[in-house]
Design a protein around this motif. Structure first.
Motif, PDB file in Angstrom:
ATOM      1  N   ASN A  11     -29.668  -5.025   7.826  1.00  0.00           N
ATOM      2  CA  ASN A  11     -28.185  -4.573   8.016  1.00  0.00           C
ATOM      3  C   ASN A  11     -27.500  -3.735   7.491  1.00  0.00           C
ATOM      4  N   SER A  12     -28.872  -2.372   7.469  1.00  0.00           N
ATOM      5  CA  SER A  12     -29.014  -1.394   5.591  1.00  0.00           C
ATOM      6  C   SER A  12     -29.206  -1.979   4.460  1.00  0.00           C
ATOM      7  N   VAL A  13     -28.568  -3.152   4.264  1.00  0.00           N
ATOM      8  CA  VAL A  13     -28.624  -3.248   2.609  1.00  0.00           C
ATOM      9  C   VAL A  13     -29.577  -3.263   3.084  1.00  0.00           C
ATOM     10  N   ALA A  14     -30.193  -3.120   1.289  1.00  0.00           N
ATOM     11  CA  ALA A  14     -31.306  -2.706   0.677  1.00  0.00           C
ATOM     12  C   ALA A  14     -31.654  -4.271  -0.567  1.00  0.00           C
ATOM     13  N   LEU A 100     -19.555 -15.300  -9.556  1.00  0.00           N
ATOM     14  CA  LEU A 100     -19.130 -14.381  -8.955  1.00  0.00           C
ATOM     15  C   LEU A 100     -18.375 -14.156  -7.772  1.00  0.00           C
ATOM     16  N   ASP A 101     -17.879 -13.436  -7.350  1.00  0.00           N
ATOM     17  CA  ASP A 101     -16.715 -13.221  -6.508  1.00  0.00           C
ATOM     18  C   ASP A 101     -17.701 -12.845  -5.163  1.00  0.00           C
ATOM     19  N   ARG A 102     -19.219 -12.778  -4.995  1.00  0.00           N
ATOM     20  CA  ARG A 102     -19.468 -12.010  -3.857  1.00  0.00           C
ATOM     21  C   ARG A 102     -20.831 -12.865  -4.009  1.00  0.00           C
ATOM     22  N   LEU A 103     -21.824 -12.939  -2.885  1.00  0.00           N
ATOM     23  CA  LEU A 103     -22.652 -13.427  -3.130  1.00  0.00           C
ATOM     24  C   LEU A 103     -24.134 -12.141  -2.564  1.00  0.00           C
ATOM     25  N   ASP A 104     -25.023 -11.963  -2.756  1.00  0.00           N
ATOM     26  CA  ASP A 104     -25.708 -10.547  -2.087  1.00  0.00           C
ATOM     27  C   ASP A 104     -26.735 -11.262  -0.991  1.00  0.00           C
ATOM     28  N   LEU A 105     -27.368 -12.505  -1.052  1.00  0.00           N
ATOM     29  CA  LEU A 105     -27.576 -12.844   0.043  1.00  0.00           C
ATOM     30  C   LEU A 105     -27.855 -14.564  -0.087  1.00  0.00           C
ATOM     31  N   TYR A 106     -27.859 -15.651   0.914  1.00  0.00           N
ATOM     32  CA  TYR A 106     -27.249 -16.665   0.910  1.00  0.00           C
ATOM     33  C   TYR A 106     -28.300 -17.128   2.247  1.00  0.00           C
TER      34      TYR A 106
END
Length: 276
Positions: A11-14, A100-106
């Motif tokens: 999804n283009s996330v690095a 955190l209010d958001r995670l990078d990878l779950y």
């Protein structure tokens, strides 16, 4: 400060290609260990609910002063929380512990095929992704059969499959399947829990390149395209494990390491593991 290259997910996330794992790091030592890693240049931290050290990871992140968008944080849903509603609740608990209010990878930690819940669990992760609460979603310890079922019954192809992978368990077929479907391969137990570090091929290459056996193995992972998350609580080894970007293994040396594949696992078989 070492700059770690990144891998672009589907999804283009690095994601940084080399990160820091905290498996088996005691809760009361985690903040210190993660701080050591961040000071050494790591920007990707991998934890899990079952490790019971998410709070320590969050503490180190808060105290680091590093901007949130410079960090990549992964955690995993434990087996007891599989299922649609329970997965959503477990995500909230992990996020609160991490602060955190958001995670990078779950990630779904294990497929648990006997329980037959991973499809519903994956749909919960799809909702978290659609709601913008996590930048990428993936799985851990999934086989080709488990992945194919997700392809058939759900909407999103996992961005990552984190699996046991090291020179004695190279998983060539699974890695090729990942590449075919745009899934990043992430290696846990990348050093086979130290079992490889006295192996003659590895030690000889260490002598050739003036590097430690661990550095040789980690460099192999990077060159074959794996994302890798070595773990250590020893500051010198934490620094050593990220010092692998100033040399490159020759093709014949990559091939020599390829000959070490025996299919030997240090962990559980995903087709039968069912612990909750």
């Amino acid at each position: 400060m070492t700059t770690v290259p990144t891998v672009s997910l589907n999804n283009s996330v690095a994601i940084p290609q080399l990160g820091f794992g905290v498996f088996q790091v005691p809760a009361d030592e985690t903040a210190k260990a993660v701080t050591t890693a961040l000071d050494a240049g790591y920007r990707s931290i991998d934890t899990a609910a079952v490790y019971k050290n998410e709070s320590g990871v969050g503490q180190a992140i808060r105290e680091s002063g590093i901007a949130r968008d410079e960090l990549f944080v992964t955690t995993k849903l434990w087996n007891a929380d599989q299922g649609y509603d329970s997965a959503l609740r477990a995500f909230d608990v992990s996020l609160e512990k991490l602060g955190l209010d958001r995670l990078d990878l779950y990630l779904i930690h294990w497929p648990l095929p006997k329980r037959d819940s991973y499809v519903d669990t994956w749909r919960a992760l799809e909702k978290l992704y659609a709601d913008g609460r996590v930048r990428a979603i993936g799985v851990s310890n999934f086989t080709q059969a488990h992945l194919r079922r997700l392809f058939d019954e759900t909407e999103i192809v996992p961005a990552v499959n984190q699996v046991e992978l090291h020179p004695q368990l190279q998983q060539a077929d699974l890695r090729a399947f990942h590449a075919e479907h745009g899934i990043a391969t992430e290696a846990w137990s990348p050093l086979a829990q130290g079992a490889l570090l006295g192996e003659q091929t590895i030690t000889s290459l260490g002598d050739k390149y003036g590097k430690t056996p661990a550095q040789i193995v980690l460099r192999w992972h990077l060159q074959v395209g794996n994302v890798v998350i070595p773990k250590s609580v020893t500051p010198s080894r934490v620094a050593e494990n990220i010092d692998v970007f100033d040399f490159e293994l020759a093709d014949d040396d990559i091939a020599a390491i390829g000959e070490l594949d025996t299919g030997t696992r240090t962990g559980a078989d995903p087709d039968v593991f069912d612990a909750v």
